[in-house]
Design a protein around this motif. Sequence first.
Motif, PDB file in Angstrom:
ATOM      1  N   TYR A   1       0.830  -1.203   0.000  1.00 51.42           N
ATOM      2  CA  TYR A   1       0.000   0.000   0.000  1.00 51.42           C
ATOM      3  C   TYR A   1       0.869   1.260   0.000  1.00 51.42           C
ATOM      4  N   THR A   2       1.947   1.238   0.758  1.00 54.02           N
ATOM      5  CA  THR A   2       2.870   2.375   0.753  1.00 54.02           C
ATOM      6  C   THR A   2       3.458   2.567  -0.642  1.00 54.02           C
ATOM      7  N   ASP A   3       3.876   1.470  -1.243  1.00 54.70           N
ATOM      8  CA  ASP A   3       4.437   1.502  -2.598  1.00 54.70           C
ATOM      9  C   ASP A   3       3.428   2.050  -3.604  1.00 54.70           C
ATOM     10  N   ILE A   4       2.195   1.578  -3.530  1.00 57.43           N
ATOM     11  CA  ILE A   4       1.151   2.041  -4.451  1.00 57.43           C
ATOM     12  C   ILE A   4       0.969   3.560  -4.317  1.00 57.43           C
ATOM     13  N   ALA A   5       0.845   4.039  -3.086  1.00 53.13           N
ATOM     14  CA  ALA A   5       0.609   5.470  -2.871  1.00 53.13           C
ATOM     15  C   ALA A   5       1.779   6.309  -3.364  1.00 53.13           C
ATOM     16  N   VAL A   6       2.994   5.935  -2.988  1.00 54.04           N
ATOM     17  CA  VAL A   6       4.172   6.742  -3.330  1.00 54.04           C
ATOM     18  C   VAL A   6       4.467   6.678  -4.831  1.00 54.04           C
ATOM     19  N   THR A   7       4.455   5.485  -5.396  1.00 50.15           N
ATOM     20  CA  THR A   7       4.781   5.341  -6.815  1.00 50.15           C
ATOM     21  C   THR A   7       3.708   5.970  -7.693  1.00 50.15           C
ATOM     22  N   SER A   8       2.450   5.782  -7.329  1.00 46.51           N
ATOM     23  CA  SER A   8       1.368   6.398  -8.109  1.00 46.51           C
ATOM     24  C   SER A   8       1.449   7.917  -8.050  1.00 46.51           C
ATOM     25  N   ALA A   9       1.753   8.443  -6.871  1.00 52.37           N
ATOM     26  CA  ALA A   9       1.895   9.903  -6.752  1.00 52.37           C
ATOM     27  C   ALA A   9       3.027  10.413  -7.641  1.00 52.37           C
ATOM     28  N   ALA A  10       4.138   9.694  -7.651  1.00 53.73           N
ATOM     29  CA  ALA A  10       5.272  10.110  -8.493  1.00 53.73           C
ATOM     30  C   ALA A  10       4.903  10.055  -9.973  1.00 53.73           C
ATOM     31  N   ALA A  11       4.166   9.030 -10.373  1.00 52.51           N
ATOM     32  CA  ALA A  11       3.749   8.918 -11.774  1.00 52.51           C
ATOM     33  C   ALA A  11       2.786  10.048 -12.151  1.00 52.51           C
ATOM     34  N   ILE A  12       1.833  10.312 -11.291  1.00 53.99           N
ATOM     35  CA  ILE A  12       0.863  11.382 -11.555  1.00 53.99           C
ATOM     36  C   ILE A  12       1.571  12.733 -11.613  1.00 53.99           C
ATOM     37  N   LYS A  13       2.480  12.979 -10.674  1.00 57.93           N
ATOM     38  CA  LYS A  13       3.228  14.235 -10.680  1.00 57.93           C
ATOM     39  C   LYS A  13       4.047  14.368 -11.959  1.00 57.93           C
ATOM     40  N   SER A  14       4.671  13.279 -12.376  1.00 58.81           N
ATOM     41  CA  SER A  14       5.458  13.302 -13.613  1.00 58.81           C
ATOM     42  C   SER A  14       4.582  13.666 -14.807  1.00 58.81           C
ATOM     43  N   LEU A  15       3.394  13.113 -14.849  1.00 55.62           N
ATOM     44  CA  LEU A  15       2.474  13.420 -15.949  1.00 55.62           C
ATOM     45  C   LEU A  15       2.021  14.874 -15.886  1.00 55.62           C
ATOM     46  N   HIS A  16       1.717  15.362 -14.672  1.00 57.23           N
ATOM     47  CA  HIS A  16       1.366  16.783 -14.513  1.00 57.23           C
ATOM     48  C   HIS A  16       2.516  17.675 -14.965  1.00 57.23           C
ATOM     49  N   ASP A  17       3.725  17.336 -14.514  1.00 57.20           N
ATOM     50  CA  ASP A  17       4.896  18.148 -14.864  1.00 57.20           C
ATOM     51  C   ASP A  17       5.129  18.170 -16.374  1.00 57.20           C
ATOM     52  N   ALA A  18       4.789  17.072 -17.044  1.00 59.45           N
ATOM     53  CA  ALA A  18       4.958  17.001 -18.501  1.00 59.45           C
ATOM     54  C   ALA A  18       3.801  17.686 -19.229  1.00 59.45           C
ATOM     55  N   GLY A  19       2.821  18.176 -18.479  1.00 54.14           N
ATOM     56  CA  GLY A  19       1.674  18.842 -19.086  1.00 54.14           C
ATOM     57  C   GLY A  19       0.650  17.889 -19.666  1.00 54.14           C
ATOM     58  N   ASP A  20       0.740  16.624 -19.309  1.00 52.53           N
ATOM     59  CA  ASP A  20      -0.172  15.608 -19.850  1.00 52.53           C
ATOM     60  C   ASP A  20      -1.299  15.336 -18.852  1.00 52.53           C
ATOM     61  N   GLN A  21      -2.207  16.291 -18.767  1.00 52.04           N
ATOM     62  CA  GLN A  21      -3.303  16.206 -17.795  1.00 52.04           C
ATOM     63  C   GLN A  21      -4.244  15.024 -18.091  1.00 52.04           C
ATOM     64  N   ARG A  22      -4.447  14.712 -19.362  1.00 43.68           N
ATOM     65  CA  ARG A  22      -5.329  13.594 -19.721  1.00 43.68           C
ATOM     66  C   ARG A  22      -4.782  12.281 -19.168  1.00 43.68           C
ATOM     67  N   ARG A  23      -3.499  12.026 -19.406  1.00 42.70           N
ATOM     68  CA  ARG A  23      -2.910  10.784 -18.902  1.00 42.70           C
ATOM     69  C   ARG A  23      -2.841  10.774 -17.375  1.00 42.70           C
ATOM     70  N   ALA A  24      -2.671  11.929 -16.763  1.00 41.86           N
ATOM     71  CA  ALA A  24      -2.683  12.014 -15.298  1.00 41.86           C
ATOM     72  C   ALA A  24      -4.062  11.623 -14.772  1.00 41.86           C
ATOM     73  N   ARG A  25      -5.127  12.137 -15.409  1.00 41.62           N
ATOM     74  CA  ARG A  25      -6.493  11.780 -15.006  1.00 41.62           C
ATOM     75  C   ARG A  25      -6.759  10.302 -15.276  1.00 41.62           C
ATOM     76  N   ASP A  26      -6.274   9.790 -16.404  1.00 42.55           N
ATOM     77  CA  ASP A  26      -6.452   8.370 -16.719  1.00 42.55           C
ATOM     78  C   ASP A  26      -5.745   7.488 -15.687  1.00 42.55           C
ATOM     79  N   PHE A  27      -4.558   7.896 -15.267  1.00 39.86           N
ATOM     80  CA  PHE A  27      -3.836   7.144 -14.239  1.00 39.86           C
ATOM     81  C   PHE A  27      -4.632   7.153 -12.937  1.00 39.86           C
ATOM     82  N   GLN A  28      -5.132   8.317 -12.550  1.00 34.23           N
ATOM     83  CA  GLN A  28      -5.929   8.428 -11.329  1.00 34.23           C
ATOM     84  C   GLN A  28      -7.159   7.524 -11.403  1.00 34.23           C
ATOM     85  N   ALA A  29      -7.838   7.507 -12.546  1.00 34.18           N
ATOM     86  CA  ALA A  29      -9.018   6.653 -12.708  1.00 34.18           C
ATOM     87  C   ALA A  29      -8.634   5.179 -12.611  1.00 34.18           C
TER      88      ALA A  29
END
Length: 165
Positions: A59-87
Amino acid sequence: MNSTDLKTTPLAMTGALTAACAVSGSLATDPKSAWYSGLDKPRWQPPGWLFPIVWTALYTDIAVTSAAAIKSLHDAGDQRRARDFQAALVVNLLLNQGWSWAFFRAHRLRPATVVAALLAASAIDLTRRAGATGRSRAIALAPYAAWCSFATILTAEIARRNPRD
């Protein structure tokens, strides 16, 4: 949203979602119940004390790694993929806690096997999505996908050994 928000918001979100999943699954789980104790389980099932240790780490891994992936997508300006990852994460966590409810609370072994298989597929997909933001993130989530795949095999074997349930 400023840069500080981007650093904290994904982890707060993934942490809250993962914690809610863990609490829900814990509420459904009773490994000391007469029903569970009476099941015919394979010898290769890990010892009971190992499950909370593994799940806490996962669970710790899921939270931390998912947050890093979402942040990376936000930083790259890819809001669609960030939302898709969250979903995809929300679906994954619903399946995750859903297994506990199907298996431990409803005592439905065959449906729990189906949920476990869907969870494993979802964990593999989440790992793939995280990997698209960096190889290290795929490596970080790979144990979760592997554990969910193992859990599917274990659940199926318990269902096979206990056809009455």
